[in-house]
Design an enzyme around this catalytic site. Structure first.
Site, PDB file in Angstrom:
ATOM      1  CD  GLU A  40      42.975  18.571  79.402  1.00 30.65           C
ATOM      2  OE1 GLU A  40      42.931  17.812  78.413  1.00 30.65           O
ATOM      3  OE2 GLU A  40      43.898  19.392  79.594  1.00 30.65           O
ATOM      4  CE  LYS A 109      43.021  18.167  74.238  1.00 35.61           C
ATOM      5  NZ  LYS A 109      44.018  17.805  75.275  1.00 35.61           N
ATOM      6  CB  CYS A 150      43.801  21.419  77.203  1.00 38.71           C
ATOM      7  SG  CYS A 150      45.492  21.582  77.868  1.00 38.71           S
TER       8      CYS A 150
END
Length: 274
Positions: A40, A109, A150
C-alpha cells in the site's frame, strides 16, 4: 503459477521508493513470479501531509511505471496502491496491470482507516474518499483476481463476495501498523484465505516511514487451506510461492463451503451498534 509479494519500507522520497520497487519487482520476476503484488502507498508514505502531497492522477507516474514494467517483464502486476488525486478528497487506489501493459482493473479502497491504535489516532477519511465498487479482475492466465487494500481485510463480507464473484487469488497490499501486524495480521489473512478458499498474496510495508509511523512487515502468501506458504523477514525484500490451482479446485470440491452457502437465510440487521 508463481506469485510474489514485495515488501518495502517506503518514505516520502518518491525516487527512492520507485527505485526499490523497480529493483525488487525485477528480482521477483527473475525468481519466477508471474504475478507480483506491491504494498500500500509504496510511491510515497510518511506523515499524512507528506503522503497526501504526493497524490497524482490516475494516469500519472505510478501507472506509467507499472504499465512499462509489466509489459517488459511479461507479468501480471498489482501495483500496490497510491494516493490518487481527487477534487475534494483523494482515493487510495490499486491498479492491476496485465502483461500487455494495459490497466485491467482499478480498485479504490472501500474501508477507511479511522481508528486509534497504539495511542495514535488515524483518520483516513479526513483526506480520502471511500471507494464504492468491489472489483474482481482476471490474470493473463484466466485466474480470478480479487483486489483489496489493507484495512479491508477486517471486513470478511468483502472477501466472501470476492470469492463468490470468482476470485481465486486475492491481493492485499498493506501498510499494517506494527502493533496490528504482530497481533492480527497473520490471523486475518489466514481466515480470509480459509473462508474464501482462495490464495491470499499480502504485501506489507515494513519499518518506520516517518516519526511514530511504523509498519510491521511479515508479508506473506497463504493457500486456500490456510497454510502460510511464505513469510518475509523484517526487511525490504520479496517472497515467492507456487499457487497450486489444482489443489484449490480439490479443496473447493471436497469442502464446498462456498457452494453450501444459503444467501436466502442471511439478512443484515437494520441497525448495528458499534
Amino acid at each position: 503459477m508463481f506469485a510474489a509479494a514485495v515488501q518495502l519500507q517506503s518514505t516520502p522520497d518518491r525516487d527512492r521508493n520507485l527505485e526499490a520497487a523497480d529493483r525488487l519487482t525485477r528480482a521477483a520476476a527473475k525468481a519466477g513470479a508471474e504475478l507480483v503484488v506491491l504494498p500500500e502507498k509504496w510511491p510515497a508514505l510518511g506523515t499524512p501531509e507528506q503522503t497526501i502531497a504526493a497524490a497524482e492522477p490516475l494516469d500519472g507516474t505510478v501507472a506509467q511505471w507499472a504499465k512499462g514494467i509489466a509489459r517488459e517483464l511479461g507479468i501480471d502486476l498489482v501495483a500496490g496502491s497510491f494516493t490518487e488525486q481527487g477534487e475534494d478528497r483523494h482515493s487510495n487506489t490499486s491498479l492491476h496491470v496485465s502483461p500487455d501493459g494495459e490497466v485491467r482493473a482499478t480498485y479504490r479502497k472501500i474501508h477507511m482507516f479511522d481508528v486509534e491504535v497504539g495511542g495514535r489516532v488515524y483518520k483516513e477519511s479526513a483526506h480520502e474518499a471511500p471507494g464504492e465498487e468491489i472489483v474482481v479482475s482476471e490474470t493473463s492466465g484466466g485466474t480470478g483476481l480479487g483486489l483489496s487494500i489493507c484495512y479491508d481485510v477486517r471486513f470478511p463480507e468483502l472477501y466472501r463476495i470476492l470469492a463468490v464473484r470468482g476470485a481465486e487469488i486475492i491481493a492485499v497490499p498493506a501498510a499494517f501498523t506494527f502493533a496490528t501486524t504482530r497481533d492480527h495480521w497473520e490471523i486475518l489473512l489466514r481466515a480470509r484465505a480459509i473462508e474464501g478458499q482462495a490464495f491470499v498474496v499480502a504485501a506489507n510495508q515494513v519499518g518506520e516511514h516517518a516519526p511514530g509511523i511504523r509498519s510491521g512487515g511479515r508479508s506473506m502468501i497463504v493457500d486456500p487451506w490456510g497454510v502460510v506458504l511464505a513469510t518475509a523477514p523484517d526487511t525490504e525484500t520479496f517472497v515467492v510461492a507456487e499457487l497450486d490451482l489444482e489443489r484449490q479446485t480439490e479443496i473447493r470440491r471436497t469442502l464446498p463451503s462456498l457452494a453450501n452457502r444459503r444467501p436466502s437465510a442471511y439478512a443484515w440487521p437494520d441497525q448495528v451498534t458499534a
